[in-house]
Design a protein around this motif. Structure first.
Motif, PDB file in Angstrom:
ATOM      1  N   LEU A  23       0.876  -1.485  -0.095  1.00 28.33           N
ATOM      2  CA  LEU A  23      -0.223  -0.279   0.355  1.00 28.33           C
ATOM      3  C   LEU A  23       1.025   1.305   0.197  1.00 28.33           C
ATOM      4  O   LEU A  23       0.441   2.434  -0.973  1.00 28.33           O
ATOM      5  N   SER A  24       1.881   0.673   0.668  1.00 29.26           N
ATOM      6  CA  SER A  24       2.606   2.300   0.973  1.00 29.26           C
ATOM      7  C   SER A  24       3.404   2.865  -0.477  1.00 29.26           C
ATOM      8  O   SER A  24       3.409   3.808  -0.671  1.00 29.26           O
ATOM      9  N   GLY A  25       3.853   0.806  -1.191  1.00 29.13           N
ATOM     10  CA  GLY A  25       4.539   1.208  -2.929  1.00 29.13           C
ATOM     11  C   GLY A  25       3.256   2.244  -3.614  1.00 29.13           C
ATOM     12  O   GLY A  25       3.791   3.121  -4.530  1.00 29.13           O
ATOM     13  N   VAL A  26       2.458   1.810  -3.431  1.00 32.78           N
ATOM     14  CA  VAL A  26       1.457   2.028  -4.205  1.00 32.78           C
ATOM     15  C   VAL A  26       0.945   3.339  -4.056  1.00 32.78           C
ATOM     16  O   VAL A  26       1.072   4.811  -5.002  1.00 32.78           O
ATOM     17  N   TRP A  27       0.930   4.234  -2.894  1.00 37.04           N
ATOM     18  CA  TRP A  27       0.690   5.526  -2.726  1.00 37.04           C
ATOM     19  C   TRP A  27       2.203   6.167  -3.032  1.00 37.04           C
ATOM     20  O   TRP A  27       2.607   7.642  -3.345  1.00 37.04           O
ATOM     21  N   GLY A  28       3.651   5.610  -2.830  1.00 34.90           N
ATOM     22  CA  GLY A  28       4.687   6.617  -3.680  1.00 34.90           C
ATOM     23  C   GLY A  28       4.696   6.884  -4.898  1.00 34.90           C
ATOM     24  O   GLY A  28       5.561   7.198  -5.482  1.00 34.90           O
ATOM     25  N   LEU A  29       3.800   6.128  -6.259  1.00 34.72           N
ATOM     26  CA  LEU A  29       3.835   5.705  -7.302  1.00 34.72           C
ATOM     27  C   LEU A  29       3.649   7.847  -7.636  1.00 34.72           C
ATOM     28  O   LEU A  29       3.770   7.856  -8.844  1.00 34.72           O
ATOM     29  N   THR A  30       3.513   8.025  -6.834  1.00 35.20           N
ATOM     30  CA  THR A  30       2.621   9.484  -7.728  1.00 35.20           C
ATOM     31  C   THR A  30       2.894  10.738  -6.656  1.00 35.20           C
ATOM     32  O   THR A  30       3.584  12.232  -6.724  1.00 35.20           O
ATOM     33  N   GLN A  31       5.052  10.485  -5.518  1.00 32.61           N
ATOM     34  CA  GLN A  31       5.486  11.288  -4.591  1.00 32.61           C
ATOM     35  C   GLN A  31       6.896  10.792  -5.616  1.00 32.61           C
ATOM     36  O   GLN A  31       7.481   9.891  -6.264  1.00 32.61           O
ATOM     37  N   GLY A  32       7.093  11.827  -5.338  1.00 27.48           N
ATOM     38  CA  GLY A  32       8.821  12.066  -5.583  1.00 27.48           C
ATOM     39  C   GLY A  32      10.264  10.477  -4.921  1.00 27.48           C
ATOM     40  O   GLY A  32       9.718  10.926  -3.829  1.00 27.48           O
ATOM     41  N   TRP A  33      11.090   9.992  -5.441  1.00 28.79           N
ATOM     42  CA  TRP A  33      12.059   9.680  -4.677  1.00 28.79           C
ATOM     43  C   TRP A  33      13.303  10.263  -4.549  1.00 28.79           C
ATOM     44  O   TRP A  33      13.313  11.412  -5.047  1.00 28.79           O
ATOM     45  N   GLU A  34      13.900  10.185  -2.730  1.00 27.36           N
ATOM     46  CA  GLU A  34      15.154  10.951  -1.725  1.00 27.36           C
ATOM     47  C   GLU A  34      15.609  10.043  -2.479  1.00 27.36           C
ATOM     48  O   GLU A  34      15.381   8.754  -1.464  1.00 27.36           O
ATOM     49  N   ALA A  35      17.027   9.883  -1.685  1.00 25.14           N
ATOM     50  CA  ALA A  35      18.325   9.235  -1.701  1.00 25.14           C
ATOM     51  C   ALA A  35      18.514   8.988   0.026  1.00 25.14           C
ATOM     52  O   ALA A  35      17.724  10.347   0.810  1.00 25.14           O
ATOM     53  N   VAL A  36      18.344   7.758  -0.066  1.00 25.55           N
ATOM     54  CA  VAL A  36      18.521   7.636   1.436  1.00 25.55           C
ATOM     55  C   VAL A  36      19.680   6.892   1.821  1.00 25.55           C
ATOM     56  O   VAL A  36      20.535   6.356   1.172  1.00 25.55           O
ATOM     57  N   SER A  37      20.974   7.408   2.493  1.00 22.17           N
ATOM     58  CA  SER A  37      22.119   7.491   3.598  1.00 22.17           C
ATOM     59  C   SER A  37      21.645   6.495   4.192  1.00 22.17           C
ATOM     60  O   SER A  37      20.528   5.784   4.580  1.00 22.17           O
ATOM     61  N   PRO A  38      23.478   5.653   4.086  1.00 18.90           N
ATOM     62  CA  PRO A  38      23.653   4.307   5.112  1.00 18.90           C
ATOM     63  C   PRO A  38      22.734   4.334   6.427  1.00 18.90           C
ATOM     64  O   PRO A  38      22.560   3.719   7.084  1.00 18.90           O
ATOM     65  N   ALA A  39      22.849   5.860   6.689  1.00 13.22           N
ATOM     66  CA  ALA A  39      22.930   6.322   8.423  1.00 13.22           C
ATOM     67  C   ALA A  39      20.793   6.388   8.609  1.00 13.22           C
ATOM     68  O   ALA A  39      20.064   5.076   8.942  1.00 13.22           O
ATOM     69  N   GLN A  40      20.306   6.440   7.633  1.00 11.41           N
ATOM     70  CA  GLN A  40      18.775   6.684   7.947  1.00 11.41           C
ATOM     71  C   GLN A  40      18.477   5.037   7.273  1.00 11.41           C
ATOM     72  O   GLN A  40      17.378   4.497   8.087  1.00 11.41           O
ATOM     73  N   LEU A  41      18.893   4.440   6.152  1.00 12.48           N
ATOM     74  CA  LEU A  41      19.091   2.524   6.096  1.00 12.48           C
ATOM     75  C   LEU A  41      18.486   1.989   7.546  1.00 12.48           C
ATOM     76  O   LEU A  41      18.074   0.609   7.577  1.00 12.48           O
ATOM     77  N   ALA A  42      19.792   2.269   7.977  1.00  9.43           N
ATOM     78  CA  ALA A  42      20.040   1.323   9.471  1.00  9.43           C
ATOM     79  C   ALA A  42      19.314   1.519  10.952  1.00  9.43           C
ATOM     80  O   ALA A  42      18.541   0.757  11.013  1.00  9.43           O
ATOM     81  N   MET A  43      18.842   3.453  10.424  1.00  9.22           N
ATOM     82  CA  MET A  43      16.948   3.193  11.295  1.00  9.22           C
ATOM     83  C   MET A  43      16.190   2.516  11.010  1.00  9.22           C
ATOM     84  O   MET A  43      15.186   1.970  12.289  1.00  9.22           O
ATOM     85  N   LEU A  44      16.080   2.817   9.975  1.00 11.60           N
ATOM     86  CA  LEU A  44      15.178   1.924   9.272  1.00 11.60           C
ATOM     87  C   LEU A  44      14.732   0.628   9.552  1.00 11.60           C
ATOM     88  O   LEU A  44      14.047   0.223   9.524  1.00 11.60           O
TER      89      LEU A  44
END
Length: 290
Positions: free
Chosen positions: A198-219
């Protein structure tokens, strides 16, 4: 009820309470991480990346724990219904949260135990005593003292938040009716997958931003807490214990949130919040004693 059945029910209730309290603690830890990350990443992207990590982790556990042989259960009507309830409730709450003060959204969302118990009593004919209703009412009043919502801030999005709350209660009710032979791990996986899609469908109309290693680790850390929360919440509703005792322990999440808010953001509760916290603790102890 025979003594052996009563003993089994009490044991199930104790397991359900422990699973509920631990599960909600996991959700609060996940929420705290997500709140921090969304300060620098779009909400939909945060949820999607976390969902990919959680779904992958749970898929690995499903295979490792030997539950993959039940993959057809993913298409079980009640498993699908539960996943649909959970995914829709998640996004109803998030959308409402973008347009409501946090305190108001939390106050509405904390009504989940009330609706869960009400539905269980009306639809599943589960026994709910007067003392349990009293403890729930005291606990909810404690919630209001902690979050201190402002009446002037309620709007149409409050109704959307309420709809999400009702769907969460419906999810808990459906969980109790799922065939006991179906692995709780597989049920957990279905929910994580539904939210991610569902979040993927929501994101089809949104822009994508680069994910940093620190953000990825937290996620990834948030995904671990999310997966644990999903699993423990599922288990709490499948122990065969009393919903009237188990459901109010969702309020323990608010106490954990207060501690995390102080440690991470330096937020110090006021006198009303301390009074509300005391009521939550007393209500929980009263339910356990009864």
């Amino acid at each position: 009820m025979s003594a052996s059945l009563e003993a089994t029910r009490r044991a199930g209730t104790r397991r359900g309470v422990a699973a509920m309290a631990l599960g909600i603690t996991c959700f609060v830890a996940n929420d705290a991480i997500i709140k921090f990350v969304t300060e620098s990443l779009p909400p939909w992207q945060t949820i999607f990346v976390r969902g990919i990590a959680a779904t992958g982790m749970l898929a690995g556990l499903v295979v490792t724990m030997g539950a993959a042989g039940q993959w057809r259960a993913l298409f079980d009507r009640r498993v699908l219904l539960r996943a649909g309830f959970d995914a829709t409730a998640t996004f109803a709450y998030l959308i409402a949260l973008f347009h409501l003060p946090l305190a108001n959204a939390m106050a509405i969302n904390m009504a989940v135990p009330i609706f869960t118990i009400l539905f269980a009593a009306l639809l599943l004919r589960e026994r709910v005593g007067t003392s349990q209703w009293l403890a729930i009412a005291v606990g909810f009043f404690g919630v209001l003292l902690v979050v201190q919502p402002t009446p002037s801030a309620f709007n149409a999005y409050a109704l959307l938040c309420l709809a999400g709350t009702l769907m969460q209660a419906g999810r808990d009710l459906v969980t109790r009716t799922i065939d006991a032979r179906i692995s709780s791990l597989l049920v957990t996986f279905s929910t994580a997958l539904a939210v991610t899609l569902l979040s993927g469908v929501w994101g089809l109309t949104q822009g994508w931003e680069a994910v940093s290693p620190a953000q990825l680790a937290m996620l990834v850390a948030a995904a671990v807490f999310l997966g644990g929360g999903y699993y423990l919440l599922t288990v709490s509703m499948r122990t065969g214990g009393e919903v009237g005792v188990i459901a109010p322990f969702r309020y323990t999440g608010l106490l954990v949130a207060i501690v995390i808010g102080f440690l991470v953001w330096g937020q110090v509760p006021n006198a009303l919040a301390w009074a509300g916290s005391a009521l939550l603790v007393l209500a929980g102890l009263y339910v356990l004693r009864r």
